[in-house]
Design a protein around this motif. Structure first.
Motif, short mmCIF file in Angstrom:
data_model
loop_
_atom_site.label_atom_id
_atom_site.label_comp_id
_atom_site.label_asym_id
_atom_site.label_seq_id
_atom_site.Cartn_x
_atom_site.Cartn_y
_atom_site.Cartn_z
N SER A 1 -5.41 -16.96 -22.55
CA SER A 1 -5.86 -17.94 -21.31
C SER A 1 -5.17 -17.31 -20.21
N ASP A 2 -4.17 -16.71 -20.17
CA ASP A 2 -3.62 -16.16 -18.64
C ASP A 2 -4.69 -15.12 -18.12
N HIS A 3 -5.64 -14.50 -18.64
CA HIS A 3 -6.56 -13.45 -18.43
C HIS A 3 -7.98 -13.88 -18.37
N LEU A 4 -8.37 -14.77 -19.22
CA LEU A 4 -9.65 -14.98 -19.47
C LEU A 4 -9.88 -16.85 -19.57
N GLN A 5 -10.99 -17.30 -19.06
CA GLN A 5 -11.23 -18.65 -19.11
C GLN A 5 -12.60 -19.22 -19.78
N SER A 6 -12.67 -20.05 -20.41
CA SER A 6 -14.02 -20.39 -21.01
C SER A 6 -15.07 -20.87 -19.86
N GLY A 7 -16.22 -20.01 -20.11
CA GLY A 7 -17.17 -20.15 -18.89
C GLY A 7 -17.17 -19.02 -17.96
N GLN A 8 -16.05 -18.16 -17.93
CA GLN A 8 -16.04 -17.20 -17.17
C GLN A 8 -17.02 -16.13 -17.41
N VAL A 9 -17.70 -15.22 -16.50
CA VAL A 9 -18.29 -14.15 -16.56
C VAL A 9 -17.83 -12.82 -16.60
N VAL A 10 -17.82 -12.25 -17.72
CA VAL A 10 -17.15 -11.02 -17.74
C VAL A 10 -17.95 -9.72 -17.96
N GLY B 1 -15.17 -19.10 -25.88
CA GLY B 1 -14.18 -19.77 -26.57
C GLY B 1 -12.92 -18.87 -26.76
N LEU B 2 -11.80 -19.57 -26.47
CA LEU B 2 -10.63 -18.65 -26.55
C LEU B 2 -9.77 -19.01 -27.76
N THR B 3 -9.32 -17.90 -28.51
CA THR B 3 -8.37 -18.11 -29.68
C THR B 3 -7.17 -17.42 -29.11
N LYS B 4 -6.00 -17.42 -30.39
CA LYS B 4 -4.96 -16.99 -30.36
C LYS B 4 -5.27 -15.13 -30.25
N PHE B 5 -6.19 -14.98 -30.98
CA PHE B 5 -6.25 -13.36 -31.04
C PHE B 5 -7.43 -12.87 -30.28
N GLY B 6 -8.25 -13.56 -29.40
CA GLY B 6 -8.95 -12.91 -28.55
C GLY B 6 -10.02 -14.01 -27.83
N ALA B 7 -11.28 -13.56 -27.43
CA ALA B 7 -12.01 -14.49 -26.96
C ALA B 7 -13.41 -14.07 -27.44
N PHE B 8 -14.44 -15.13 -27.65
CA PHE B 8 -15.71 -14.97 -27.94
C PHE B 8 -16.59 -15.03 -26.83
N VAL B 9 -17.55 -14.07 -26.65
CA VAL B 9 -18.31 -13.92 -25.53
C VAL B 9 -19.70 -13.68 -25.71
N SER B 10 -20.74 -14.72 -25.21
CA SER B 10 -21.87 -14.87 -25.46
C SER B 10 -22.78 -13.72 -24.64
N LEU B 11 -23.46 -13.03 -25.46
CA LEU B 11 -24.19 -11.73 -24.70
C LEU B 11 -25.50 -11.85 -24.75
N PRO B 12 -26.25 -10.98 -23.85
CA PRO B 12 -27.72 -11.11 -24.03
C PRO B 12 -28.49 -10.78 -25.42
N LYS C 1 -26.82 -13.01 -28.78
CA LYS C 1 -25.95 -12.55 -29.70
C LYS C 1 -24.51 -13.00 -28.97
N SER C 2 -23.61 -12.66 -29.83
CA SER C 2 -22.14 -13.00 -29.54
C SER C 2 -21.06 -11.75 -29.97
N GLY C 3 -19.87 -11.77 -29.51
CA GLY C 3 -18.99 -10.73 -29.94
C GLY C 3 -17.70 -11.06 -29.65
N LEU C 4 -16.48 -10.38 -30.13
CA LEU C 4 -15.24 -10.95 -29.82
C LEU C 4 -14.47 -9.68 -29.31
N VAL C 5 -13.66 -10.14 -28.17
CA VAL C 5 -12.95 -9.30 -27.39
C VAL C 5 -11.61 -9.53 -28.04
N HIS C 6 -10.86 -8.53 -28.84
CA HIS C 6 -9.70 -8.86 -29.35
C HIS C 6 -8.54 -8.74 -28.43
N ILE C 7 -7.53 -9.63 -28.54
CA ILE C 7 -6.67 -9.65 -27.56
C ILE C 7 -6.06 -8.29 -26.89
#
Length: 143
Positions: A46-55, A14-25, A28-34
């Motif tokens: 959204s200029d750097h990350l897209q939903s479904g992208q593996v990072v 998921g993408l928000t104004k303040f960052g992106a949520f990432v599903s982890l092994p 668990k999930s965590g937040l990447v702040h902007i």
């Protein structure tokens, strides 16, 4: 089990104004702040990350409540621009071409420059403050 400093792969969920949520092994999930997405300024996530992208992300913090803070930029290699060689030292001459008395040949540190700037600024502002106070209330008695 995830620990601070681990670098893992995750999927952006998921993408928000303040960052992106990432599903982890481990489910668990965590937040990447902007501010942790890229080394450069990020106006839109959204200029750097897209939903479904593996990072690849680095775990930079785990709160007492179990929230996981992540960083994309710390999981990458540092940009090549940051690895450029340092500029050559200054000659120790002032702007008029004369040698500075007692000046070191190496540039002053940032802290030294900041300290000098603050001193000069305080001196200028104290003079301005007295001038403006007297202009505002000329009949005020001086102590």
């Amino acid at each position: 089990m995830l620990a601070v400093g681990d670098i893992v792969e995750g999927k952006v969920t998921g993408l928000t104004k303040f960052g992106a949520f990432v599903s982890l092994p481990e489910g668990k999930s965590g937040l990447v702040h902007i501010s942790e997405i890229a080394s450069s300024y990020v106006a839109e996530v959204s200029d750097h990350l897209q939903s479904g992208q593996v990072v690849r992300v680095k775990v930079i913090g785990i709160g007492p409540d179990g929230k996981i803070n992540l960083s994309v930029k710390r999981a990458e290699e540092p940009p090549q621009a940051a690895l450029r060689p340092a500029p050559p030292p200054r000659s120790g001459y002032n702007r008029q071409g004369g040698r500075q008395s007692g000046a070191p040949a190496v540039p002053a540190s940032f802290e030294d420059k900041l300290k000098q700037f603050m001193q000069e600024s305080d001196q200028k502002n104290s003079g301005n403050k007295l001038y403006t106070e007297n202009k505002r209330n000329p009949n005020r008695r001086r102590k």
